[in-house]
Design a protein around this motif. Structure first.
Motif, mmCIF file in Angstrom:
data_model
loop_
_atom_site.group_PDB
_atom_site.id
_atom_site.type_symbol
_atom_site.label_atom_id
_atom_site.label_comp_id
_atom_site.label_asym_id
_atom_site.label_seq_id
_atom_site.Cartn_x
_atom_site.Cartn_y
_atom_site.Cartn_z
ATOM 1 N N LEU A 185 -16.559 23.004 18.866
ATOM 2 C CA LEU A 185 -17.669 22.240 18.701
ATOM 3 C C LEU A 185 -18.547 22.953 17.859
ATOM 4 C CD1 LEU A 185 -19.915 19.915 19.546
ATOM 5 C CD2 LEU A 185 -20.241 21.170 21.621
ATOM 6 N N ALA A 186 -18.892 24.311 17.948
ATOM 7 C CA ALA A 186 -19.661 25.011 17.175
ATOM 8 C C ALA A 186 -19.432 24.847 15.688
ATOM 9 C CB ALA A 186 -19.647 26.499 17.736
ATOM 10 N N LYS A 187 -18.139 24.600 15.355
ATOM 11 C CA LYS A 187 -17.728 24.635 13.898
ATOM 12 C C LYS A 187 -17.414 23.204 13.407
ATOM 13 C CE LYS A 187 -14.926 28.905 14.426
ATOM 14 N NZ LYS A 187 -13.732 29.610 14.269
ATOM 15 N N ASN A 188 -17.686 22.145 14.091
ATOM 16 C CA ASN A 188 -17.200 20.789 13.571
ATOM 17 C C ASN A 188 -18.871 20.330 13.373
ATOM 18 O OD1 ASN A 188 -17.975 19.408 15.838
ATOM 19 N ND2 ASN A 188 -15.887 19.570 16.632
ATOM 20 N N ASN A 191 -21.693 19.944 16.003
ATOM 21 C CA ASN A 191 -22.510 20.913 16.505
ATOM 22 C C ASN A 191 -24.094 20.672 16.920
ATOM 23 O OD1 ASN A 191 -23.460 21.014 14.096
ATOM 24 N ND2 ASN A 191 -22.157 22.841 13.650
ATOM 25 N N GLN A 192 -24.592 19.695 16.236
ATOM 26 C CA GLN A 192 -26.057 19.395 16.359
ATOM 27 C C GLN A 192 -26.372 18.654 17.511
ATOM 28 O OE1 GLN A 192 -27.185 16.261 13.314
ATOM 29 N NE2 GLN A 192 -25.227 16.078 12.919
ATOM 30 N N SER A 194 -26.018 19.225 20.861
ATOM 31 C CA SER A 194 -25.770 20.070 22.092
ATOM 32 C C SER A 194 -24.998 19.677 23.502
ATOM 33 C CB SER A 194 -26.811 20.996 22.394
ATOM 34 O OG SER A 194 -28.028 20.111 22.928
ATOM 35 N N ALA A 197 -21.529 19.641 24.660
ATOM 36 C CA ALA A 197 -20.931 20.971 25.309
ATOM 37 C C ALA A 197 -20.383 20.860 26.673
ATOM 38 C CB ALA A 197 -21.889 21.855 25.291
#
Length: 225
Positions: A185-188, A191-192, A194, A197
Motif C-alpha cells: 500500500l505504501a508503494k502503490n 497510498n494517499q 490511509s 490500511a
C-alpha cells in the motif's frame, strides 16, 4: 428441470442475497447515491452491461451496492469484449486523500483482456492482470480464459483474510493490514488513502472503465466470524 423459482428459494434458504436478478438494479446506486440511469447501464435478457455508444464503448459510471458488507462471499459471472478493462471492487467507501478530496475507493478484483489489452504486458505488471488484487497482488497460476466467454469469480472475506477465485480455482489470498499488505500500500497509487490500511467493510462496486463488459448472476451472502 429445476425451475427459476426453486433456484431462488434455494438461494434464500442458504442466506444468499441476489444483488442482480436479471431484471433491475434496485440494489445499486451511483457514486453520488442516485438511481442508476438506464441510458448508462443496460439490463437486457437477464444480463447487465455498460450501455454501448456507437463505437461499442460503455458510457456509464461505477455503480455501488446500497448496502455495505463486512464478512462475505460474493459470486458473479462476467464476460469481456476485446481489449476490455474493468473490475469488481469491494470494501468500497467514500475516502479522503491527503489533500482532503473525497472519492469512492476500495480494493479491486481486476478484470481485463490479458492478451490484447496492452498495459499489463507492456509494463510488466502482473498485479494488473485478471484475478489480481489490482496494484497489490498478482495471481498464482491460473487457467487462461477467453474474452467473449462467460467466466465466474468469487471473492471471500473472512475478517482480514481475502481470497480471489476464478472459475472454481483460488488464485490469490492475502491479509488486510499485514506487514506485506501495508508495504505494498505504501508503494502503490492508493497510498494517499490511509483508511485502506485497515478497511473492514464497504460496498461492492462494478467499475466503468469505458469498455463494453457484461455481468450476470450476482449474489452475496454474509458470513459470521
Amino acid at each position: 428441470m429445476i425451475s427459476d423459482a426453486t433456484i431462488v428459494l434455494s438461494q434464500i434458504k442458504n442466506n444468499w442475497e441476489i444483488l442482480f436478478d436479471g431484471k433491475d438494479l434496485d440494489k445499486w446506486q451511483t457514486n453520488s447515491g442516485k438511481e442508476v440511469r438506464s441510458d448508462s447501464w443496460e439490463v437486457k435478457e437477464g444480463v447487465l452491461s455498460l450501455k454501448p455508444n456507437d463505437k461499442g464503448k460503455g458510457t456509464g459510471r461505477d455503480i455501488n451496492t446500497k448496502e455495505k458488507y463486512e464478512n462475505f462471499e460474493l459470486i458473479l459471472s462476467f464476460k469481456l469484449t476485446n481489449r476490455a478493462n474493468t473490475g469488481v471492487k469491494y470494501l468500497v467507501n467514500p475516502l479522503k486523500d491527503k489533500k482532503g478530496n473525497q472519492m469512492m475507493v476500495g480494493i479491486e478484483y481486476q478484470l481485463i483482456d490479458d492478451i490484447d489489452y496492452p498495459a499489463p504486458a507492456e509494463y510488466k505488471t502482473p498485479e494488473g492482470l485478471t484475478g489480481a488484487v489490482y496494484s497489490f497482488y498478482p495471481t498464482n497460476k491460473k487457467k487462461k480464459f477467453a474474452v467473449y466467454d462467460w467466466n465466474t469469480i468469487k471473492i471471500v472475506k473472512k475478517n482480514r483474510h481475502i481470497e480471489h477465485w476464478l472459475n472454481g480455482k483460488k488464485i490469490v489470498s492475502y491479509e488486510i493490514g499485514s506487514p506485506d499488505y501495508l508495504e505494498k500500500l505504501a508503494k502503490n497509487k492508493f497510498n494517499q488513502y490511509s483508511d485502506l490500511a485497515n478497511v473492514n467493510s464497504g460496498c461492492i462496486s462494478l467499475q466503468d472503465h469505458g469498455d463494453l463488459v457484461y455481468f450476470k448472476d450476482i449474489k452475496i451472502r454474509r458470513l459470521k466470524y
